[in-house]
Design an enzyme around this catalytic site. Sequence first.
Site, PDB file in Angstrom:
ATOM      1  N   HIS A  58       5.626 -17.279 -18.691  1.00 38.50           N
ATOM      2  CA  HIS A  58       5.991 -17.178 -20.173  1.00 38.50           C
ATOM      3  C   HIS A  58       6.797 -16.214 -21.184  1.00 38.50           C
ATOM      4  O   HIS A  58       6.802 -14.680 -21.028  1.00 38.50           O
ATOM      5  CB  HIS A  58       4.701 -17.822 -20.621  1.00 38.50           C
ATOM      6  CG  HIS A  58       4.224 -18.621 -20.462  1.00 38.50           C
ATOM      7  ND1 HIS A  58       3.371 -19.472 -21.273  1.00 38.50           N
ATOM      8  CD2 HIS A  58       4.484 -19.538 -19.174  1.00 38.50           C
ATOM      9  CE1 HIS A  58       2.882 -20.479 -20.372  1.00 38.50           C
ATOM     10  NE2 HIS A  58       3.416 -20.662 -18.876  1.00 38.50           N
ATOM     11  N   GLU A  60       6.456 -14.854 -23.637  1.00 37.79           N
ATOM     12  CA  GLU A  60       4.996 -13.695 -24.293  1.00 37.79           C
ATOM     13  C   GLU A  60       5.343 -11.847 -23.022  1.00 37.79           C
ATOM     14  O   GLU A  60       5.571 -11.035 -23.557  1.00 37.79           O
ATOM     15  CB  GLU A  60       4.159 -14.202 -25.083  1.00 37.79           C
ATOM     16  CG  GLU A  60       4.912 -14.861 -26.193  1.00 37.79           C
ATOM     17  CD  GLU A  60       4.839 -16.493 -25.287  1.00 37.79           C
ATOM     18  OE1 GLU A  60       4.712 -16.797 -26.592  1.00 37.79           O
ATOM     19  OE2 GLU A  60       5.260 -16.746 -24.422  1.00 37.79           O
TER      20      GLU A  60
END
Length: 160
Positions: A58, A60
Amino acid sequence: MSAHSDQQRAEYLERAIGLAVLNVSQGGGPFGAVVVTPDGSVHEGVNRVTRDNDPTAHAEVVAIRRAAAEYGRFDLTGSVLYTSCEPCPLCLSATLWARIGHVYYAADRHGAARAGFDDALFYEYFAGQRPELLPVEQSPLAGSDSPFEAWRAHKGRTKY
């Protein structure tokens, strides 16, 4: 680091959004993230799940991995995470493990759901509302604590 001005916050969030839009045009998912470490360095990440066949890639998490590698430490205390969308439970967990002090996000989970990214089940699971999604149970064995005993006895361990 949470002392960023409103203008700086907007700039970092716009940067995360721009990364997300660019990533879509390059075949990736619509998520971008920026980690700003205490020294002011900026570390970017985009969603690479389908590109790398990595369900943990992801935006992040990618930004946190880059920040830790480039900053030279796994403890990112004092850092700030800016992300194009509200972090999912995976990303929140990674942020907690990295000891990042503050998160700012632009779009929320409902906007992501309207685009087909419905993490609602995961939020429900972690709230204890859907345990059947992933049964997890302890199955202790003799020696289950051996790794922890080895850890405690190892004088050269790096604490975290």
